[in-house]
Design an enzyme around this catalytic site. Sequence first.
Site, PDB file in Angstrom:
ATOM      1  N   CYS A  39       0.889  -0.806  -0.156  1.00 48.30           N
ATOM      2  CA  CYS A  39       0.039  -0.257  -0.215  1.00 48.30           C
ATOM      3  C   CYS A  39       0.816   1.121   0.019  1.00 48.30           C
ATOM      4  O   CYS A  39       1.581   1.642  -1.339  1.00 48.30           O
ATOM      5  CB  CYS A  39      -0.874  -0.246   1.568  1.00 48.30           C
ATOM      6  SG  CYS A  39      -1.922   0.751   1.165  1.00 48.30           S
ATOM      7  N   HIS A  59      -3.438  -5.223   0.358  1.00 53.41           N
ATOM      8  CA  HIS A  59      -3.363  -5.697   1.651  1.00 53.41           C
ATOM      9  C   HIS A  59      -3.181  -7.165   1.615  1.00 53.41           C
ATOM     10  O   HIS A  59      -3.697  -8.125   1.761  1.00 53.41           O
ATOM     11  CB  HIS A  59      -4.101  -5.386   2.196  1.00 53.41           C
ATOM     12  CG  HIS A  59      -3.960  -3.833   2.453  1.00 53.41           C
ATOM     13  ND1 HIS A  59      -2.894  -3.322   3.387  1.00 53.41           N
ATOM     14  CD2 HIS A  59      -4.439  -2.849   1.948  1.00 53.41           C
ATOM     15  CE1 HIS A  59      -3.244  -1.544   3.145  1.00 53.41           C
ATOM     16  NE2 HIS A  59      -4.030  -1.514   2.687  1.00 53.41           N
ATOM     17  N   GLU A 110      -2.024  -9.521   4.233  1.00 51.60           N
ATOM     18  CA  GLU A 110      -1.773  -9.657   5.485  1.00 51.60           C
ATOM     19  C   GLU A 110      -3.480  -9.680   5.779  1.00 51.60           C
ATOM     20  O   GLU A 110      -4.246 -10.181   6.116  1.00 51.60           O
ATOM     21  CB  GLU A 110      -1.679  -8.632   6.321  1.00 51.60           C
ATOM     22  CG  GLU A 110      -2.503  -7.080   6.179  1.00 51.60           C
ATOM     23  CD  GLU A 110      -2.018  -5.778   5.634  1.00 51.60           C
ATOM     24  OE1 GLU A 110      -2.379  -4.528   5.612  1.00 51.60           O
ATOM     25  OE2 GLU A 110      -1.482  -6.306   4.833  1.00 51.60           O
TER      26      GLU A 110
END
Length: 225
Positions: free
Chosen positions: A86, A207, A209
Amino acid sequence: MQAIALVDFGMGNLRSVERALQKAAEDAGAPCAVTRTGDPEIISRADKVVVPGQGAFRDCAAALQSGIGEALRAQIRKGTPYLGICLGMQALFDGSEEAEGARGLGVFAGTVKRLTPQPSAAEADAAPGEPWVGIKIPHMGWNRIAFAREVEGPLAVFAGERPFVYFVHSYHAVPLDPALVAATTEHGPHRVTAAIERDNVTATQFHPEKSQAAGLRLLARFLDG
């Protein structure tokens, strides 16, 4: 055991990235010690560097001036694997429309541009007569990515696939060299830069994660590569 510097700009929740890295390391059988840090010395000694971030580009640019920026540039120059997430991808470029005058790392030539609810004049000209409707900004949620070219780094874990991954952003990087773009996604009229890759640098606008199994596969490939 490899040392992973998880770079802390003081922005966003790094805990979720740290947990995902630890889970990916277990999955890959690649033991690592993850250190959340804003210390240039620790960053400089790391075997691999992960740079996440959510927030304002101007605050990120200010943090880079503390010595973090030069440590990151030095690591990239010497070939240390770098994964940007990001804002960690946007920071690789010269600057951003979000913060005129604020300087990024300048590793790659280009600008981070604002997504708009309606198409730009160039986008409208590219698809005349298209019945565009306003889209929501920020671009938030699951979206499918498509690869713009063959990749060899961590993104190669998705070879032959078009995985769904999770995005939260209002800006995206537009490299001066389009060959830097590894993957894109569509959001209304916008073709968004979803990932870049060159040599030891891989970076994603999405992202990992937050992208569940697909994201963990990407992180595992980065740690095991």
